[in-house]
Design a protein around this motif. Structure first.
Motif, mmCIF file in Angstrom:
data_model
loop_
_atom_site.group_PDB
_atom_site.id
_atom_site.type_symbol
_atom_site.label_atom_id
_atom_site.label_comp_id
_atom_site.label_asym_id
_atom_site.label_seq_id
_atom_site.Cartn_x
_atom_site.Cartn_y
_atom_site.Cartn_z
ATOM 1 N N LEU A 1 24.961 74.700 10.724
ATOM 2 C CA LEU A 1 24.188 73.481 10.939
ATOM 3 C C LEU A 1 24.776 72.652 12.082
ATOM 4 O O LEU A 1 24.032 72.028 12.855
ATOM 5 N N HIS A 2 26.090 72.631 12.213
ATOM 6 C CA HIS A 2 26.717 71.936 13.347
ATOM 7 C C HIS A 2 26.262 72.538 14.681
ATOM 8 O O HIS A 2 25.984 71.807 15.630
ATOM 9 N N LEU A 3 26.189 73.869 14.731
ATOM 10 C CA LEU A 3 25.772 74.505 15.988
ATOM 11 C C LEU A 3 24.307 74.236 16.284
ATOM 12 O O LEU A 3 23.927 74.001 17.442
ATOM 13 N N LEU A 4 23.468 74.243 15.259
ATOM 14 C CA LEU A 4 22.061 73.900 15.460
ATOM 15 C C LEU A 4 21.920 72.452 15.924
ATOM 16 O O LEU A 4 21.122 72.147 16.828
ATOM 17 N N ALA A 5 22.697 71.549 15.309
ATOM 18 C CA ALA A 5 22.651 70.134 15.695
ATOM 19 C C ALA A 5 23.162 69.930 17.115
ATOM 20 O O ALA A 5 22.769 68.982 17.798
ATOM 21 N N MET A 6 24.039 70.806 17.563
ATOM 22 C CA MET A 6 24.589 70.723 18.916
ATOM 23 C C MET A 6 23.605 71.224 19.969
ATOM 24 O O MET A 6 23.469 70.628 21.044
ATOM 25 N N LEU A 7 22.874 72.271 19.650
ATOM 26 C CA LEU A 7 22.094 72.969 20.674
ATOM 27 C C LEU A 7 20.608 72.627 20.693
ATOM 28 O O LEU A 7 19.990 72.660 21.760
ATOM 29 N N ARG A 8 20.041 72.299 19.558
ATOM 30 C CA ARG A 8 18.588 72.122 19.513
ATOM 31 C C ARG A 8 18.183 70.754 20.054
ATOM 32 O O ARG A 8 18.687 69.721 19.591
ATOM 33 N N PRO A 9 17.262 70.711 21.009
ATOM 34 C CA PRO A 9 16.837 69.432 21.587
ATOM 35 C C PRO A 9 16.336 68.437 20.538
ATOM 36 O O PRO A 9 16.613 67.236 20.617
ATOM 37 N N GLU A 10 15.611 68.959 19.522
ATOM 38 C CA GLU A 10 15.016 68.071 18.519
ATOM 39 C C GLU A 10 16.054 67.479 17.568
ATOM 40 O O GLU A 10 15.741 66.591 16.772
ATOM 41 N N ALA A 11 17.301 67.942 17.660
ATOM 42 C CA ALA A 11 18.356 67.398 16.793
ATOM 43 C C ALA A 11 18.957 66.109 17.337
ATOM 44 O O ALA A 11 19.637 65.384 16.603
ATOM 45 N N ASN A 12 18.695 65.814 18.592
ATOM 46 C CA ASN A 12 19.254 64.594 19.190
ATOM 47 C C ASN A 12 18.771 63.352 18.442
ATOM 48 O O ASN A 12 17.584 63.195 18.169
ATOM 49 N N GLY A 13 19.724 62.492 18.088
ATOM 50 C CA GLY A 13 19.383 61.240 17.426
ATOM 51 C C GLY A 13 19.079 61.380 15.946
ATOM 52 O O GLY A 13 18.557 60.448 15.333
ATOM 53 N N GLU A 14 19.435 62.525 15.363
ATOM 54 C CA GLU A 14 19.071 62.789 13.974
ATOM 55 C C GLU A 14 20.298 63.015 13.091
ATOM 56 O O GLU A 14 21.333 63.496 13.550
ATOM 57 N N ARG A 15 20.140 62.679 11.807
ATOM 58 C CA ARG A 15 21.127 63.003 10.780
ATOM 59 C C ARG A 15 20.605 64.208 9.993
ATOM 60 O O ARG A 15 19.397 64.355 9.812
ATOM 61 N N PHE A 16 21.539 65.016 9.490
ATOM 62 C CA PHE A 16 21.151 66.186 8.702
ATOM 63 C C PHE A 16 22.064 66.323 7.488
ATOM 64 O O PHE A 16 23.281 66.422 7.631
ATOM 65 N N ILE A 17 21.460 66.320 6.303
ATOM 66 C CA ILE A 17 22.224 66.574 5.086
ATOM 67 C C ILE A 17 22.465 68.074 4.975
ATOM 68 O O ILE A 17 21.524 68.870 5.050
ATOM 69 N N ALA A 18 23.732 68.463 4.795
ATOM 70 C CA ALA A 18 24.092 69.870 4.585
ATOM 71 C C ALA A 18 24.261 70.082 3.092
ATOM 72 O O ALA A 18 25.257 69.659 2.503
ATOM 73 N N SER A 19 23.280 70.728 2.477
ATOM 74 C CA SER A 19 23.283 70.894 1.027
ATOM 75 C C SER A 19 22.403 72.078 0.640
ATOM 76 O O SER A 19 21.399 72.344 1.300
ATOM 77 N N SER A 20 22.786 72.779 -0.417
ATOM 78 C CA SER A 20 21.892 73.807 -0.959
ATOM 79 C C SER A 20 20.811 73.181 -1.828
ATOM 80 O O SER A 20 19.892 73.865 -2.292
ATOM 81 N N SER A 21 20.952 71.862 -2.080
ATOM 82 C CA SER A 21 19.998 71.100 -2.894
ATOM 83 C C SER A 21 19.912 71.613 -4.330
ATOM 84 O O SER A 21 18.835 71.663 -4.935
ATOM 85 N N GLU A 22 21.063 72.009 -4.882
ATOM 86 C CA GLU A 22 21.155 72.382 -6.289
ATOM 87 C C GLU A 22 22.174 71.452 -6.929
ATOM 88 O O GLU A 22 23.336 71.459 -6.543
ATOM 89 N N ASN A 23 21.731 70.674 -7.893
ATOM 90 C CA ASN A 23 22.609 69.678 -8.510
ATOM 91 C C ASN A 23 23.306 70.278 -9.728
ATOM 92 O O ASN A 23 22.656 70.658 -10.698
ATOM 93 N N LEU A 24 24.620 70.370 -9.665
ATOM 94 C CA LEU A 24 25.404 71.031 -10.702
ATOM 95 C C LEU A 24 26.470 70.099 -11.254
ATOM 96 O O LEU A 24 27.061 69.311 -10.523
ATOM 97 N N SER A 25 26.729 70.241 -12.547
ATOM 98 C CA SER A 25 27.849 69.520 -13.140
ATOM 99 C C SER A 25 29.128 70.294 -12.860
ATOM 100 O O SER A 25 29.098 71.472 -12.485
ATOM 101 N N MET A 26 30.273 69.633 -13.058
ATOM 102 C CA MET A 26 31.544 70.339 -12.904
ATOM 103 C C MET A 26 31.662 71.459 -13.935
ATOM 104 O O MET A 26 32.269 72.504 -13.677
ATOM 105 N N LEU A 27 31.041 71.275 -15.094
ATOM 106 C CA LEU A 27 31.030 72.323 -16.113
ATOM 107 C C LEU A 27 30.196 73.517 -15.645
ATOM 108 O O LEU A 27 30.538 74.676 -15.931
ATOM 109 N N ASP A 28 29.107 73.257 -14.905
ATOM 110 C CA ASP A 28 28.315 74.341 -14.307
ATOM 111 C C ASP A 28 29.164 75.140 -13.322
ATOM 112 O O ASP A 28 29.071 76.372 -13.256
#
Length: 349
Positions: free
Chosen positions: A236-263
């Motif tokens: 994601l860092h490399l995409l944010a570095m190289l892609r023109p549309e990434a300029n001026g944008e924030r990107f959450i790096a997440s698999s988007s799976e919410n797990l407990s510590m027990l999970d």
């Protein structure tokens, strides 16, 4: 061997867990890399981690000494670089008496790098921020956090580390807007970072896995987090570095799976078998965690996250940049397997 004329990328804090994986990706893709170290004696350690990741040649890698707390050498560090990936973070004082001991170095360090990058004519800086700059201090928040969200640093019980990440990132955006002179900026905001460990420098999330495997955590706090693989964070860092549309944008790096510590503990047992026999099977009541945190500074940030919805959306990175992260289980399993290997190596006489 012909000279490499590909772009030069400065990566700050080259010995860090995320930074080493970013350097690995850059070298694999043919970039020249210069990386900063606070102590030049760690050069061989960094090369050793890169060898563990499959790098065999270091012709395109160079090192320079620079510290975020000092102006020294930053002009030299950014000289000739087309891109800067700013991963380094000042070493936090865990026993701080005043929260500004964490906040000011973080903010000043980011601004120091941005000024040097602007003055050197760097095209774009990618800043490694954190989920701590997005999803903290929101009471009764429901639904996944997005890049539109910012942590509320005025809320009660927000830990100084998360304040420092929020204030530093806001300072970066303000600098580029007001004084950047065309300097481009993107940020990557990772959640709990797991994945293959290449050396002895690894993340807080990895440390908790080690404690689980060693049986030091008999029971765990009731905290639910999202996770991400460090290899996907690097992508994601490399995409944010190289892609023109990434300029001026924030990107959450997440698999988007919410797990407990027990999970997380259950995944370790499933994936590692006997090697994870000591992983915890119980949870601590919130009242107990809060009581212990009064006397244990290292638990204060944990206590501040109890009962919080920290789920995140990765939709923006996937849709805008085509990013495709691994599952949380794969990331956690990779941490566990590499941690077991490290632990066994350390036990050898």
């Amino acid at each position: 061997m012909p000279e490499n004329n590909n772009p030069l990328v400065l990566v700050t804090g080259g010995s860090g867990f995320i930074a080493v994986h970013i350097i690995l990706k850059l070298l694999e893709q043919g970039f020249r890399v210069r990386t900063t170290l606070r102590t030049m004696g760690r050069q061989e350690e960094v090369k050793g981690m890169l060898r563990s990741g499959g790098i065999t040649r270091f012709d395109d890698l160079s090192f320079i000494q620079a510290d975020l707390s000092s102006d020294l050498h930053w002009d030299e560090a950014v000289k000739g670089a087309e891109y800067v990936i700013h991963v380094a973070s000042p070493t936090p004082n865990k026993a701080y008496k005043d929260e500004n001991e964490m906040i000011q170095p973080a903010r000043d360090g980011v601004l120091r790098v941005l000024r040097a990058a602007r003055d050197a004519g760097v095209k774009r800086v990618v800043l490694t921020s954190a989920f701590g700059a997005i999803g903290v201090g929101h009471k009764n928040h429901k639904g996944p956090y997005t890049e539109e969200d910012w942590s509320n640093t005025d809320a009660a019980n927000v830990h100084a580390y998360q304040k420092s990440k929020t204030i530093a990132e806001k300072a970066a955006w303000a600098f580029v807007r007001q004084e950047g002179n065309g300097l481009e900026l993107s940020t990557v905001n990772p959640v709990g970072v797991m994945g293959p460990i290449l050396g002895n420098d690894y993340s807080h999330s990895n440390s908790s896995v080690r404690q689980m495997l060693e049986g030091k955590l008999k029971s765990v706090p009731k905290i639910y987090s999202d996770y991400v693989d460090v290899r996907d964070v690097a992508d994601l860092h490399l995409l944010a570095m190289l892609r023109p549309e990434a300029n001026g944008e924030r990107f959450i790096a997440s698999s988007s799976e919410n797990l407990s510590m027990l999970d997380v503990a259950a995944i370790l047992r499933k994936q590692l078998g006997e090697d994870a026999k000591n992983a915890p099977t119980g949870e601590l009541p919130n009242l107990v965690v809060r009581a212990i945190a009064i006397f244990n500074p290292q638990l204060r940030m944990v206590a501040s996250l109890l009962g919080q919805d920290m789920s995140t959306s990765n939709r923006k990175a996937k849709q805008l940049l085509g990013w495709s992260p691994r599952s949380a289980e794969e990331a956690i399993a990779a941490t566990g397997k590499s941690m077991v290997k490290i632990m066994k190596e350390q036990k050898k006489p």
